[in-house]
Design an enzyme around this catalytic site. Sequence first.
Site, PDB file in Angstrom:
ATOM      1  N   GLU A 327       0.876  -1.112  -0.116  1.00  0.00           N
ATOM      2  CA  GLU A 327       0.030  -0.012   0.064  1.00  0.00           C
ATOM      3  C   GLU A 327       0.942   1.052  -0.120  1.00  0.00           C
ATOM      4  O   GLU A 327       1.660   1.398   1.052  1.00  0.00           O
ATOM      5  CB  GLU A 327      -1.062  -0.058   1.153  1.00  0.00           C
ATOM      6  CG  GLU A 327      -1.970  -1.068   1.107  1.00  0.00           C
ATOM      7  CD  GLU A 327      -2.940  -0.686   2.233  1.00  0.00           C
ATOM      8  OE1 GLU A 327      -4.254  -1.020   2.079  1.00  0.00           O
ATOM      9  OE2 GLU A 327      -2.591  -0.285   3.305  1.00  0.00           O
ATOM     10  N   CYS A 328       0.886   2.025  -0.819  1.00  0.00           N
ATOM     11  CA  CYS A 328       1.224   3.554  -0.977  1.00  0.00           C
ATOM     12  C   CYS A 328       2.954   3.268  -0.903  1.00  0.00           C
ATOM     13  O   CYS A 328       3.350   2.849  -2.025  1.00  0.00           O
ATOM     14  CB  CYS A 328       0.840   4.421   0.169  1.00  0.00           C
ATOM     15  SG  CYS A 328       1.144   6.056  -0.276  1.00  0.00           S
ATOM     16  N   GLY A 329       3.309   3.494   0.226  1.00  0.00           N
ATOM     17  CA  GLY A 329       4.798   3.400   0.305  1.00  0.00           C
ATOM     18  C   GLY A 329       5.442   2.088  -0.138  1.00  0.00           C
ATOM     19  O   GLY A 329       6.256   1.597  -0.685  1.00  0.00           O
TER      20      GLY A 329
END
Length: 436
Positions: A327-329
């Site tokens: 997720e994201c990072g």
Amino acid sequence: MTRAIIIGAPRSGSGKTSVTIGILRALARRGIKVRGAKSGPDYIDPGFHTAATGLSGVNLDSWAMSPALLNALAGNATDDAEFVFLESAMGLFDGIPSAQGRTGSAADLARLYGLPVLLVLDVSGQSTTAAAVAKGFATYDPDVRMAGVVLNRLGSERHRRLCGEAIEAIGLPVVGAIMRDPSLNLPERHLGLVQAGEYENLMAHLDRLADMVESSLDLDAIMALAKPFSPAPGDFGDALQPPGQRIALAEDAAFTFLYPHVAAYWRKAGAEIVPFSPLADEAPAGDCDVCWLPGGYPELHAGRLAAAANFRAGMARFAEMKPVHGECGGFMVLGEALEDASGETHAMLGLLGHSTSFARRKMNLGYREARLRADCPLGARGAAIRGHEFHYAQMLATGNDEPLADLADGLGNPLGASGYRRGNVSGTFFHAIAKG
């Protein structure tokens, strides 16, 4: 009976987080069982709430969570707490246009649970005008009741008297007055506050906030303003289900953004979370069923991640046989490369084909609803997942992987395909909160 109050403000930056943390720490030092909660999708403040009280923080999000899940989480928050202080995100009434009670604002929670509001006003640059602001809050929505006011960032005793007398003249009690003191400000980073776990002297700073609250606020009066908090029965049918029985979870300064309610439910449902640290060059345990790379700040540690040979090899081995999700990072780390803020490019895991840049920054912010195109650790093909996106990284190259989901914003406007999947690996920029 647990009692609760919402701490709100006209906008972000009014000081409500420092006030909330100070109150939580001050009451915990008195031996009172107190819990912090946060409206909306903030994943940093609950860490401070947890550190201040010793009881885990929780997000309560009226847009992303169904009423049944919201009530279940709110009910859990009352289990072992005498008081719950629910901190608003942004301004008290700020949300998105949506169905009644589903805007994501703290005001939704005030109406739903009949909770009063403690209004934190940054009165710098004004005096009696603060009373006009307070009156606007008091009359804007008859179902959202202002119970008291805390004056913040006062310049002098005269300033306090002018603001306080004007507000009390309209019938609102002033239960706190805080003088301007920049040393009490919590350091910030591009996604909000610097995280609780990054402070070497965290408890000392929390105690300074508590000392400020003890000297500047009438804590007994604030506790008296709180009202009984008894949410209707709920259930966890719309919670994100555990993606496996044993979940290898990346957990260190580069990977920190996992919502407390998500991890708590996974454990409640019988899953075991097995943390590992990519920055310490650790690999996911081979006996885990799934690997989860949450969001965080990989752009601050890209060189170390690129040099972590054991982590890189271990992730490649794991992904050959078992699901991996980022997720994201975490999604950025799954890609081919990451360009940091200085423009230096670092090789990432290469388990997906995209590349990202933090040097070319553009804020992406808002609620998201995803419809999954394939089975993955988020859920089954066709499932709707509600979540949130908040990042500055830009896509440099998209690669040739299959899209993971069809994305819409919080209003239902289509945003196109989002995320990628290849074999056992999947990832997205958005953070999942609950099933839609």
